[in-house]
Design a protein around this motif. Structure first.
Motif, PDB file in Angstrom:
ATOM      1  N   PRO A 347       7.383  51.433  -5.124  1.00 42.93           N
ATOM      2  CA  PRO A 347       6.856  51.125  -3.700  1.00 42.93           C
ATOM      3  C   PRO A 347       6.036  50.347  -3.296  1.00 42.93           C
ATOM      4  CG  PRO A 347       7.721  53.320  -3.939  1.00 42.93           C
ATOM      5  CD  PRO A 347       7.403  52.710  -5.405  1.00 42.93           C
ATOM      6  N   VAL A 348       4.780  50.153  -4.137  1.00 45.92           N
ATOM      7  CA  VAL A 348       3.584  49.403  -3.916  1.00 45.92           C
ATOM      8  C   VAL A 348       3.822  47.863  -4.199  1.00 45.92           C
ATOM      9  CG1 VAL A 348       1.224  49.052  -4.483  1.00 45.92           C
ATOM     10  CG2 VAL A 348       1.937  51.405  -4.320  1.00 45.92           C
ATOM     11  N   ALA A 349       4.658  47.873  -5.315  1.00 46.10           N
ATOM     12  CA  ALA A 349       4.940  46.307  -5.677  1.00 46.10           C
ATOM     13  C   ALA A 349       5.966  46.125  -4.675  1.00 46.10           C
ATOM     14  CB  ALA A 349       5.887  46.391  -7.232  1.00 46.10           C
ATOM     15  N   VAL A 350       6.974  46.442  -4.135  1.00 46.97           N
ATOM     16  CA  VAL A 350       7.769  46.240  -2.930  1.00 46.97           C
ATOM     17  C   VAL A 350       7.002  45.995  -2.026  1.00 46.97           C
ATOM     18  CG1 VAL A 350       9.816  46.897  -1.742  1.00 46.97           C
ATOM     19  CG2 VAL A 350       9.585  47.528  -3.991  1.00 46.97           C
ATOM     20  N   GLN A 351       6.003  46.581  -1.557  1.00 43.54           N
ATOM     21  CA  GLN A 351       5.280  45.945  -0.260  1.00 43.54           C
ATOM     22  C   GLN A 351       4.716  44.806  -0.547  1.00 43.54           C
ATOM     23  OE1 GLN A 351       1.781  45.913  -0.271  1.00 43.54           O
ATOM     24  NE2 GLN A 351       1.558  45.606   1.865  1.00 43.54           N
ATOM     25  N   LYS A 352       4.287  44.683  -1.570  1.00 45.25           N
ATOM     26  CA  LYS A 352       3.526  43.072  -2.052  1.00 45.25           C
ATOM     27  C   LYS A 352       4.728  42.247  -1.939  1.00 45.25           C
ATOM     28  CE  LYS A 352      -0.230  45.305  -4.787  1.00 45.25           C
ATOM     29  NZ  LYS A 352      -0.796  45.076  -6.038  1.00 45.25           N
ATOM     30  N   GLY A 353       5.931  42.539  -2.218  1.00 45.00           N
ATOM     31  CA  GLY A 353       6.776  41.759  -2.225  1.00 45.00           C
ATOM     32  C   GLY A 353       7.396  41.229  -0.891  1.00 45.00           C
ATOM     33  N   LEU A 354       7.374  42.245   0.178  1.00 44.14           N
ATOM     34  CA  LEU A 354       7.726  42.006   1.298  1.00 44.14           C
ATOM     35  C   LEU A 354       6.852  41.167   2.201  1.00 44.14           C
ATOM     36  CD1 LEU A 354       8.539  45.810   2.314  1.00 44.14           C
ATOM     37  CD2 LEU A 354      10.131  43.967   2.199  1.00 44.14           C
ATOM     38  N   VAL A 355       5.327  41.395   1.546  1.00 40.86           N
ATOM     39  CA  VAL A 355       4.534  40.536   2.270  1.00 40.86           C
ATOM     40  C   VAL A 355       4.659  38.905   1.778  1.00 40.86           C
ATOM     41  CG1 VAL A 355       2.080  39.904   2.302  1.00 40.86           C
ATOM     42  CG2 VAL A 355       2.762  42.279   2.518  1.00 40.86           C
ATOM     43  N   GLU A 356       4.881  38.864   0.558  1.00 35.78           N
ATOM     44  CA  GLU A 356       5.211  37.593  -0.069  1.00 35.78           C
ATOM     45  C   GLU A 356       6.286  36.914   0.489  1.00 35.78           C
ATOM     46  OE1 GLU A 356       6.560  35.592  -4.380  1.00 35.78           O
ATOM     47  OE2 GLU A 356       5.523  37.513  -4.391  1.00 35.78           O
ATOM     48  N   VAL A 357       7.475  37.417   0.770  1.00 40.22           N
ATOM     49  CA  VAL A 357       8.734  37.042   1.528  1.00 40.22           C
ATOM     50  C   VAL A 357       8.437  36.694   2.825  1.00 40.22           C
ATOM     51  CG1 VAL A 357      11.008  37.455   2.194  1.00 40.22           C
ATOM     52  CG2 VAL A 357      10.309  38.299  -0.085  1.00 40.22           C
ATOM     53  N   ALA A 358       7.513  37.541   3.606  1.00 36.92           N
ATOM     54  CA  ALA A 358       7.403  37.283   4.816  1.00 36.92           C
ATOM     55  C   ALA A 358       6.502  35.916   5.026  1.00 36.92           C
ATOM     56  CB  ALA A 358       6.649  38.349   5.748  1.00 36.92           C
ATOM     57  N   ALA A 359       5.615  35.679   4.189  1.00 37.64           N
ATOM     58  CA  ALA A 359       4.687  34.398   4.153  1.00 37.64           C
ATOM     59  C   ALA A 359       5.545  33.200   4.308  1.00 37.64           C
ATOM     60  CB  ALA A 359       3.786  34.514   3.134  1.00 37.64           C
ATOM     61  N   THR A 360       6.575  33.201   3.770  1.00 39.20           N
ATOM     62  CA  THR A 360       7.607  31.878   3.816  1.00 39.20           C
ATOM     63  C   THR A 360       8.567  32.005   4.795  1.00 39.20           C
ATOM     64  OG1 THR A 360       8.816  32.718   1.924  1.00 39.20           O
ATOM     65  CG2 THR A 360       6.854  31.377   1.557  1.00 39.20           C
ATOM     66  N   GLY A 361       9.011  33.268   5.028  1.00 38.13           N
ATOM     67  CA  GLY A 361      10.394  33.486   5.700  1.00 38.13           C
ATOM     68  C   GLY A 361      11.618  33.195   5.019  1.00 38.13           C
ATOM     69  N   PHE A 362      12.622  33.522   5.449  1.00 41.40           N
ATOM     70  CA  PHE A 362      14.011  32.885   5.030  1.00 41.40           C
ATOM     71  C   PHE A 362      15.025  33.034   6.157  1.00 41.40           C
ATOM     72  CE2 PHE A 362      13.635  37.739   5.058  1.00 41.40           C
ATOM     73  CZ  PHE A 362      14.963  38.206   5.502  1.00 41.40           C
ATOM     74  N   ASP A 363      16.080  32.509   5.642  1.00 44.81           N
ATOM     75  CA  ASP A 363      17.540  32.377   6.526  1.00 44.81           C
ATOM     76  C   ASP A 363      18.157  33.650   6.543  1.00 44.81           C
ATOM     77  OD1 ASP A 363      16.230  29.714   7.245  1.00 44.81           O
ATOM     78  OD2 ASP A 363      17.814  28.945   5.808  1.00 44.81           O
ATOM     79  N   GLY A 364      18.409  34.296   7.668  1.00 42.49           N
ATOM     80  CA  GLY A 364      19.251  35.557   7.613  1.00 42.49           C
ATOM     81  C   GLY A 364      20.204  35.333   8.731  1.00 42.49           C
ATOM     82  N   ALA A 365      20.910  36.569   9.133  1.00 40.62           N
ATOM     83  CA  ALA A 365      21.708  36.672  10.196  1.00 40.62           C
ATOM     84  C   ALA A 365      21.334  36.129  11.675  1.00 40.62           C
ATOM     85  CB  ALA A 365      22.426  38.305  10.353  1.00 40.62           C
ATOM     86  N   GLN A 366      19.873  36.354  11.811  1.00 37.17           N
ATOM     87  CA  GLN A 366      19.360  35.874  12.975  1.00 37.17           C
ATOM     88  C   GLN A 366      18.949  34.439  12.988  1.00 37.17           C
ATOM     89  OE1 GLN A 366      16.693  39.251  14.612  1.00 37.17           O
ATOM     90  NE2 GLN A 366      16.982  39.942  12.753  1.00 37.17           N
ATOM     91  N   GLY A 367      19.096  33.994  12.034  1.00 40.88           N
ATOM     92  CA  GLY A 367      18.879  32.385  11.928  1.00 40.88           C
ATOM     93  C   GLY A 367      17.571  32.236  10.981  1.00 40.88           C
ATOM     94  N   ALA A 368      16.615  31.448  11.057  1.00 41.42           N
ATOM     95  CA  ALA A 368      15.799  31.034  10.389  1.00 41.42           C
ATOM     96  C   ALA A 368      14.352  31.982  10.805  1.00 41.42           C
ATOM     97  CB  ALA A 368      15.102  29.646  10.531  1.00 41.42           C
ATOM     98  N   LEU A 369      14.319  33.093   9.849  1.00 39.14           N
ATOM     99  CA  LEU A 369      13.266  34.287  10.257  1.00 39.14           C
ATOM    100  C   LEU A 369      11.752  33.520   9.767  1.00 39.14           C
ATOM    101  CD1 LEU A 369      15.353  37.219   8.760  1.00 39.14           C
ATOM    102  CD2 LEU A 369      15.450  36.039  11.096  1.00 39.14           C
ATOM    103  N   ARG A 370      11.141  33.957  10.958  1.00 37.40           N
ATOM    104  CA  ARG A 370       9.520  33.736  10.382  1.00 37.40           C
ATOM    105  C   ARG A 370       8.832  34.914  10.981  1.00 37.40           C
ATOM    106  NH1 ARG A 370      11.913  30.735   7.857  1.00 37.40           N
ATOM    107  NH2 ARG A 370      12.241  28.504   8.049  1.00 37.40           N
ATOM    108  N   PHE A 371       7.487  35.019  10.183  1.00 38.54           N
ATOM    109  CA  PHE A 371       6.858  36.376  10.669  1.00 38.54           C
ATOM    110  C   PHE A 371       5.461  35.950  10.961  1.00 38.54           C
ATOM    111  CE2 PHE A 371      10.578  37.105   7.715  1.00 38.54           C
ATOM    112  CZ  PHE A 371      10.994  38.390   8.067  1.00 38.54           C
ATOM    113  N   GLU A 372       4.856  37.177  11.860  1.00 40.92           N
ATOM    114  CA  GLU A 372       3.571  37.086  12.048  1.00 40.92           C
ATOM    115  C   GLU A 372       3.005  38.251  11.220  1.00 40.92           C
ATOM    116  OE1 GLU A 372       1.179  37.978  16.194  1.00 40.92           O
ATOM    117  OE2 GLU A 372       2.545  36.069  16.019  1.00 40.92           O
ATOM    118  N   GLY A 373       2.349  38.245  10.471  1.00 41.57           N
ATOM    119  CA  GLY A 373       2.126  39.451   9.656  1.00 41.57           C
ATOM    120  C   GLY A 373       3.380  39.931   9.203  1.00 41.57           C
ATOM    121  N   ASN A 374       3.483  41.254   9.267  1.00 41.20           N
ATOM    122  CA  ASN A 374       4.863  42.145   9.103  1.00 41.20           C
ATOM    123  C   ASN A 374       5.701  42.156  10.109  1.00 41.20           C
ATOM    124  OD1 ASN A 374       2.986  42.748   6.803  1.00 41.20           O
ATOM    125  ND2 ASN A 374       2.696  44.892   7.072  1.00 41.20           N
TER     126      ASN A 374
END
Length: 394
Positions: A347-374
């Motif tokens: 879980p601790v590693a997954v948390q870091k992975g979530l932060v890493e993915v949020a930093a760049t964003g990704f394309d999903g069902a809602q379109g181009a996903l971008r994040f402000e922090g978490n």
């Protein structure tokens, strides 16, 4: 793969879960999660099976939203497993029913964390439930990805995430649309038990007078179990608003709109995501034209949106996807990308992975996903009910 406590746990699985829970409770004084049990115990390299825990409302007033999120997550799990996105790893989502209560949600999350089986939690849609789970997740260092839960006090630290763009932050698009229609006054009716509705009704819309020249002339609170709105409607219409905003739950929409139109109001009505998922069908002709902003439009041209719609239709041919399904889908894909980035189910590693993915964003069902922090951010789209489906608002 999916498992539900209602129908899919075998007697052996129940015994195993009970034993694991007992052992974990006896030894989890440090609050650390993910140090043992199938799926969450490896600190490097993904195990054969990675387990996620879904704690959502599958019964009760908001089951329409909770079940929508579950269905969207199921589509994502199926895609991830069938595509080999995580190689030979099987992603499994266990389902638990929060039943609309914070106490139940917190208890289910605590049990799941104590079992040390889960790499991440898919959190509930009600803010009151999410606020109950958030401190548990933070203390135990198990990441939880919420959907909906559009209020403050949900994201409280490094291990709390949200795959929903909080609609109070983009609801001004409705004020802009009403301004173009020449609306100068509005009456507001809202469920006082839903934090995001309270915020929108008491903070966002009152600012429209300065921004868009739209003054709140009346504001009425109701409860989530209110079925007779006639007195509140009479009070609203006595102030002669040129538009009405209604922030309600599920089937309340149909009852309110019928009573509103019967009272003689013919102006525009705006709402929130709670009007989606076919909840306006019960209003018949009285629901046609009701509009609201959303981060998901199934007719949007983005490839990632259309890919989701196609996958959803294959699994659920009799249902149309809406915002709840889209968010549930994006939440699981966010976690899957985090697992891949971390190369660990801890879980601790997954948390870091979530932060890493949020930093760049990704394309999903809602379109181009971008994040402000978490926290997810989105470009809103205005939809309306045409009597049969949600369609883009003109």
């Amino acid at each position: 793969m999916f498992a539900s406590t209602k129908s899919r746990l075998t007697r052996a699985a129940l015994i195993a879960t009970t034993l694991a829970l007992s052992a974990a409770v006896a030894g989890c004084g440090s609050g650390q999660a993910g140090t043992g049990g199938e799926g969450a115990g490896n600190t490097e390299g993904l195990p054969a099976t990675v387990n996620l825990l879904s704690v959502r409302d599958e019964t009760g007033v908001t089951a329409y939203a909770g079940l929508g999120a579950v269905r969207g997550s199921e589509v994502a799990v199926n895609e991830i497993n069938s595509s080999g996105f995580l190689g030979q790893v099987e992603l499994v989502m266990d389902r638990r029913d929060a039943a609309g209560t914070a106490q139940t949600a917190a208890s289910l999350a605590s049990e799941g964390i104590a079992s040390k089986k889960y790499s991440a939690i898919l959190g509930p849609i009600l803010a009151v439930e999410s606020r109950a789970i958030a401190p548990i997740a933070e203390k135990s260092q198990v990441p939880v990805v919420f959907t909906q839960s559009n209020s403050e006090g949900v994201l409280i630290g490094d291990f709390t995430f949200r795959a929903t763009a909080p609609f109070p932050k983009y609801y001004d698009v409705m004020g802009q649309q009403l301004q173009k229609k020449g609306i100068t006054s509005i009456g507001v009716l809202f469920d006082a038990q839903t934090a995001s509705y309270v915020e929108t009704a008491t903070k966002v819309i009152p600012e429209w007078e300065q921004k868009y020249g739209i003054r709140v002339v009346a504001s009425k609170e109701v409860q989530s179990n209110t079925q007779d709105f006639t007195a509140s409607i009479s009070s609203l219409l006595a102030e002669k608003p040129s538009a009405v905003a209604a922030y309600l739950l599920g089937a309340q929409h149909g009852t309110f709109l019928k009573q509103l139109r019967q009272a003689g109001f013919t102006g525009p009505v705006i709402a929130a995501n709670g009007a989606g998922n076919g909840n306006l069908a019960g209003a018949g002709a009285d629901g046609v034209g009701v509009s609201w902003p959303t981060a998901f439009d199934p007719s949007a041209p983005e490839a990632s949106t259309q890919d989701f719609v196609k996958s959803y239709r294959q699994m659920f041919p009799d249902k149309a996807p809406n915002i709840y399904e889209a968010e549930g889908y994006d939440a699981v894909w966010w976690i899957a990308r985090a697992l891949k980035a971390a190369n660990s189910a801890d879980p601790v590693a997954v948390q870091k992975g979530l932060v890493e993915v949020a930093a760049t964003g990704f394309d999903g069902a809602q379109g181009a996903l971008r994040f402000e922090g978490n926290d997810l951010r989105a470009t809103p789209k205005i939809v309306q009910w045409d009597g049969a489906a949600e369609v883009a608002s003109p």
